[in-house]
Design an enzyme around this catalytic site. Structure first.
Site, mmCIF file in Angstrom:
data_model
loop_
_atom_site.group_PDB
_atom_site.id
_atom_site.type_symbol
_atom_site.label_atom_id
_atom_site.label_comp_id
_atom_site.label_asym_id
_atom_site.label_seq_id
_atom_site.Cartn_x
_atom_site.Cartn_y
_atom_site.Cartn_z
ATOM 1 N N SER A 75 0.799 -1.224 0.000
ATOM 2 C CA SER A 75 0.000 0.000 0.000
ATOM 3 C C SER A 75 0.835 1.281 0.000
ATOM 4 O O SER A 75 0.327 2.344 -0.316
ATOM 5 C CB SER A 75 -0.955 0.020 1.194
ATOM 6 O OG SER A 75 -0.226 0.122 2.403
ATOM 7 N N HIS A 113 1.064 4.366 6.750
ATOM 8 C CA HIS A 113 0.496 5.228 5.708
ATOM 9 C C HIS A 113 0.911 6.674 5.925
ATOM 10 O O HIS A 113 1.403 7.038 6.990
ATOM 11 C CB HIS A 113 -1.029 5.109 5.671
ATOM 12 C CG HIS A 113 -1.502 3.861 4.991
ATOM 13 N ND1 HIS A 113 -2.811 3.467 4.988
ATOM 14 C CD2 HIS A 113 -0.847 2.917 4.287
ATOM 15 C CE1 HIS A 113 -2.935 2.333 4.319
ATOM 16 N NE2 HIS A 113 -1.746 1.979 3.892
ATOM 17 N N ASP A 164 -7.955 6.289 4.420
ATOM 18 C CA ASP A 164 -8.052 5.165 5.348
ATOM 19 C C ASP A 164 -9.310 5.130 6.215
ATOM 20 O O ASP A 164 -9.364 4.337 7.149
ATOM 21 C CB ASP A 164 -6.838 5.159 6.280
ATOM 22 C CG ASP A 164 -5.551 4.849 5.555
ATOM 23 O OD1 ASP A 164 -5.616 4.416 4.392
ATOM 24 O OD2 ASP A 164 -4.483 5.028 6.157
#
Length: 172
Positions: free
Chosen positions: A49, A90, A115
């Site tokens: 990701s 992230h 998210d």
């Protein structure tokens, strides 16, 4: 090999050496935790990701002591979601407010959406206390060992057996 099992002193010494190695590793981990102010100062990237910034298997070094500055937009953070035990790596894409009450929105570089679907039920943003740490460095591909051991449990047993055999054979 069998001679060390017949001598109780030598067997006890080997057991104590093994305990010393384990306790040293534990103390080093806890020392890093205290220095970085993070319960997990080192994490492994488990998904794609965050590509191209980080690849699956990269080992990340975290720092959670924001004494001089706050967590800012663009910073890559590792956070925990309530009820889940896997940390997520992230980038902060939006920030609302300042200080400890700031609300953060994150997104993976390789993901199409933010998210909000990953957060806990009823949670729209991350709070500062959800952050495990900010990424300050990484070592490429070193974490693949951890990934392989978690995806193939039999490898843990084989690795421990081989390590034990090597220790016993070195003592002879």
């Amino acid at each position: 090999m069998l001679s060390s099992l017949q001598n109780p002193r030598q067997a006890a010494a080997q057991l104590m050496n093994f305990g010393l190695i384990l306790s040293t590793a534990f103390m080093m981990w806890k020392g890093l935790s205290v220095i970085s102010d993070s319960p997990s100062p080192i994490v492994v990237v488990l998904s794609g990701s965050m590509e191209p910034a980080f690849q699956r298997g990269d080992l990340l070094l975290l720092w959670n002591r924001n004494l001089v500055s706050e967590t800012n937009v663009g910073e890559i953070v590792v956070y925990n979601v309530k009820g889940k035990d896997i940390p997520i790596v992230h980038r902060v894409v939006r920030k609302f407010g300042l200080g400890p009450d700031a609300k953060l929105l994150t997104k993976g570089d390789n993901n199409a959406a933010d998210d909000t679907e990953l957060y806990a039920r009823g949670q729209d943003y991350l709070a500062r206390q959800d952050i495990v740490g900010s990424v300050v460095g990484y070592i490429p591909f070193v974490g693949y060992v951890t990934i392989m051991l978690s995806e193939h449990p039999w490898m843990k047993t084989a690795m421990l057996g081989i390590m034990g055999l090597v220790v016993v054979l070195q003592r002879e």
